[in-house]
Design a protein around this motif. Structure first.
Motif, PDB file in Angstrom:
ATOM      1  N   GLY A  29     -71.697  46.871  24.338  1.00  0.00           N
ATOM      2  CA  GLY A  29     -71.377  47.118  25.737  1.00  0.00           C
ATOM      3  C   GLY A  29     -72.536  47.618  26.570  1.00  0.00           C
ATOM      4  N   LEU A  30     -73.769  47.362  26.128  1.00  0.00           N
ATOM      5  CA  LEU A  30     -74.935  47.839  26.868  1.00  0.00           C
ATOM      6  C   LEU A  30     -75.551  46.770  27.768  1.00  0.00           C
ATOM      7  N   LEU A  31     -75.503  45.514  27.355  1.00  0.00           N
ATOM      8  CA  LEU A  31     -76.182  44.462  28.108  1.00  0.00           C
ATOM      9  C   LEU A  31     -75.604  44.312  29.510  1.00  0.00           C
ATOM     10  N   TYR A  32     -74.307  44.470  29.641  1.00  0.00           N
ATOM     11  CA  TYR A  32     -73.666  44.334  30.945  1.00  0.00           C
ATOM     12  C   TYR A  32     -72.994  45.637  31.367  1.00  0.00           C
ATOM     13  N   ALA A  33     -73.512  46.757  30.886  1.00  0.00           N
ATOM     14  CA  ALA A  33     -72.948  48.065  31.244  1.00  0.00           C
ATOM     15  C   ALA A  33     -73.066  48.271  32.746  1.00  0.00           C
ATOM     16  N   GLY A  34     -71.973  48.663  33.373  1.00  0.00           N
ATOM     17  CA  GLY A  34     -71.957  48.881  34.817  1.00  0.00           C
ATOM     18  C   GLY A  34     -72.785  50.088  35.224  1.00  0.00           C
ATOM     19  N   THR A  35     -73.240  50.079  36.455  1.00  0.00           N
ATOM     20  CA  THR A  35     -74.101  51.151  36.954  1.00  0.00           C
ATOM     21  C   THR A  35     -73.422  52.510  36.921  1.00  0.00           C
ATOM     22  N   ASP A  36     -72.110  52.556  37.103  1.00  0.00           N
ATOM     23  CA  ASP A  36     -71.397  53.829  37.174  1.00  0.00           C
ATOM     24  C   ASP A  36     -70.693  54.218  35.874  1.00  0.00           C
ATOM     25  N   THR A  37     -70.886  53.455  34.800  1.00  0.00           N
ATOM     26  CA  THR A  37     -70.256  53.780  33.527  1.00  0.00           C
ATOM     27  C   THR A  37     -71.114  54.771  32.756  1.00  0.00           C
ATOM     28  N   LEU A  38     -70.535  55.447  31.781  1.00  0.00           N
ATOM     29  CA  LEU A  38     -71.310  56.373  30.943  1.00  0.00           C
ATOM     30  C   LEU A  38     -72.435  55.638  30.219  1.00  0.00           C
ATOM     31  N   LYS A  39     -72.127  54.462  29.654  1.00  0.00           N
ATOM     32  CA  LYS A  39     -73.151  53.682  28.949  1.00  0.00           C
ATOM     33  C   LYS A  39     -74.264  53.268  29.916  1.00  0.00           C
ATOM     34  N   GLY A  40     -73.863  52.826  31.105  1.00  0.00           N
ATOM     35  CA  GLY A  40     -74.853  52.402  32.097  1.00  0.00           C
ATOM     36  C   GLY A  40     -75.754  53.536  32.538  1.00  0.00           C
ATOM     37  N   LYS A  41     -75.157  54.702  32.785  1.00  0.00           N
ATOM     38  CA  LYS A  41     -75.960  55.869  33.199  1.00  0.00           C
ATOM     39  C   LYS A  41     -76.936  56.270  32.101  1.00  0.00           C
ATOM     40  N   TRP A  42     -76.490  56.227  30.845  1.00  0.00           N
ATOM     41  CA  TRP A  42     -77.380  56.559  29.719  1.00  0.00           C
ATOM     42  C   TRP A  42     -78.493  55.523  29.605  1.00  0.00           C
ATOM     43  N   PHE A  43     -78.125  54.229  29.688  1.00  0.00           N
ATOM     44  CA  PHE A  43     -79.080  53.149  29.485  1.00  0.00           C
ATOM     45  C   PHE A  43     -80.147  53.133  30.577  1.00  0.00           C
ATOM     46  N   ARG A  44     -79.771  53.487  31.796  1.00  0.00           N
ATOM     47  CA  ARG A  44     -80.738  53.510  32.904  1.00  0.00           C
ATOM     48  C   ARG A  44     -81.852  54.521  32.673  1.00  0.00           C
ATOM     49  N   LYS A  45     -81.573  55.566  31.903  1.00  0.00           N
ATOM     50  CA  LYS A  45     -82.566  56.618  31.646  1.00  0.00           C
ATOM     51  C   LYS A  45     -83.558  56.230  30.552  1.00  0.00           C
ATOM     52  N   GLN A  46     -83.294  55.141  29.838  1.00  0.00           N
ATOM     53  CA  GLN A  46     -84.143  54.729  28.725  1.00  0.00           C
ATOM     54  C   GLN A  46     -85.315  53.880  29.223  1.00  0.00           C
ATOM     55  N   ASN A  47     -86.472  54.047  28.584  1.00  0.00           N
ATOM     56  CA  ASN A  47     -87.601  53.152  28.870  1.00  0.00           C
ATOM     57  C   ASN A  47     -87.294  51.782  28.296  1.00  0.00           C
ATOM     58  N   ASP A  48     -87.707  50.737  29.003  1.00  0.00           N
ATOM     59  CA  ASP A  48     -87.504  49.391  28.479  1.00  0.00           C
ATOM     60  C   ASP A  48     -88.320  49.204  27.210  1.00  0.00           C
ATOM     61  N   PRO A  49     -87.717  48.652  26.171  1.00  0.00           N
ATOM     62  CA  PRO A  49     -88.442  48.416  24.928  1.00  0.00           C
ATOM     63  C   PRO A  49     -89.237  47.116  24.999  1.00  0.00           C
ATOM     64  N   ILE A  50     -90.161  46.970  24.064  1.00  0.00           N
ATOM     65  CA  ILE A  50     -90.850  45.697  23.865  1.00  0.00           C
ATOM     66  C   ILE A  50     -90.004  44.931  22.861  1.00  0.00           C
ATOM     67  N   PHE A  51     -89.575  43.732  23.225  1.00  0.00           N
ATOM     68  CA  PHE A  51     -88.755  42.923  22.336  1.00  0.00           C
ATOM     69  C   PHE A  51     -89.656  42.096  21.432  1.00  0.00           C
ATOM     70  N   GLY A  52     -89.458  42.230  20.138  1.00  0.00           N
ATOM     71  CA  GLY A  52     -90.281  41.552  19.136  1.00  0.00           C
ATOM     72  C   GLY A  52     -91.276  42.520  18.532  1.00  0.00           C
ATOM     73  N   LYS A  53     -91.766  42.178  17.357  1.00  0.00           N
ATOM     74  CA  LYS A  53     -92.657  43.083  16.623  1.00  0.00           C
ATOM     75  C   LYS A  53     -94.091  42.559  16.493  1.00  0.00           C
TER      76      LYS A  53
END
Length: 193
Positions: A56-80
């Motif tokens: 439920g993170l990819l489309y987490a709404g801006t006002d949801t608990l998941k969305g609020k948490w996810f917005r605070k995270q730095n974007d990761p680098i995808f791939g190794k």
């Protein structure tokens, strides 16, 4: 550019991908202002984006608990790939760039080096000051909208990061916002006939 000393400035996914490609034939350094956080493209045989959707993170709404948490995270680098190149000393990592004089680049740790080429992959900052319509842009320079709909009849926004959900600014998620806007636009046009 083959065999040259190249500096990539910027540690997002674009900078990481550019560094990986150039490291095949060049001496590459990447300058970043933060620590890298890497996520694999696949985990347990599934795309990482599939896992983000499952949790439920990819489309987490801006006002949801998941969305609020996810917005605070730095974007990761995808791939190794970049992580492996750094570990194997195929790509050097430097801290944030403070200034550049010709080909001489100075870093925040007071070190400096010369590079044949410098690629700026520092991302973007949305700029809406050119929209000179009262009540559309807030004092902090952001569009005033609800799911892309403004108070001005016929004026809409699409593709804004976190417009309504995490995927709003991503190719995989902008279609959800587009469907909503299209139905709203069609409804508004029908009302005004």
């Amino acid at each position: 550019m083959k065999g040259t000393d190249i500096l990539v400035v910027g540690g997002g996914n674009s900078g990481a991908q550019i560094a990986v490609e150039l490291a095949k034939d060049n001496n590459v350094t990447i300058a970043v202002g933060h620590k890298f956080k890497f996520l694999p493209l696949k985990f347990l045989g599934r795309s990482i984006f599939s896992w983000l959707e499952i949790f439920g993170l990819l489309y987490a709404g801006t006002d949801t608990l998941k969305g609020k948490w996810f917005r605070k995270q730095n974007d990761p680098i995808f791939g190794k790939e970049l992580k492996s190149l750094i570990r194997n000393k195929k790509v050097d990592v430097k801290p944030k760039v403070t200034h550049v004089v010709n080909t001489e680049v100075h870093f925040i740790d007071k070190s400096w080096n010369k590079y044949t080429s410098i690629i700026w992959a520092t991302g973007f900052v949305p700029y809406y000051d050119w929209i000179n319509i009262k009540g559309v842009i807030s004092n902090d320079g952001k569009p005033i909208h609800n799911r892309g709909i403004t108070n001005i009849n016929g004026l809409y926004f699409i593709g804004i990061p976190w417009q309504y959900q995490r995927g709003s600014g991503l190719i995989c998620g902008v279609s959800l916002d587009s469907k909503y806007l299209v139905s709203t636009i069609i409804s508004n046009v029908s009302k005004n006939k």
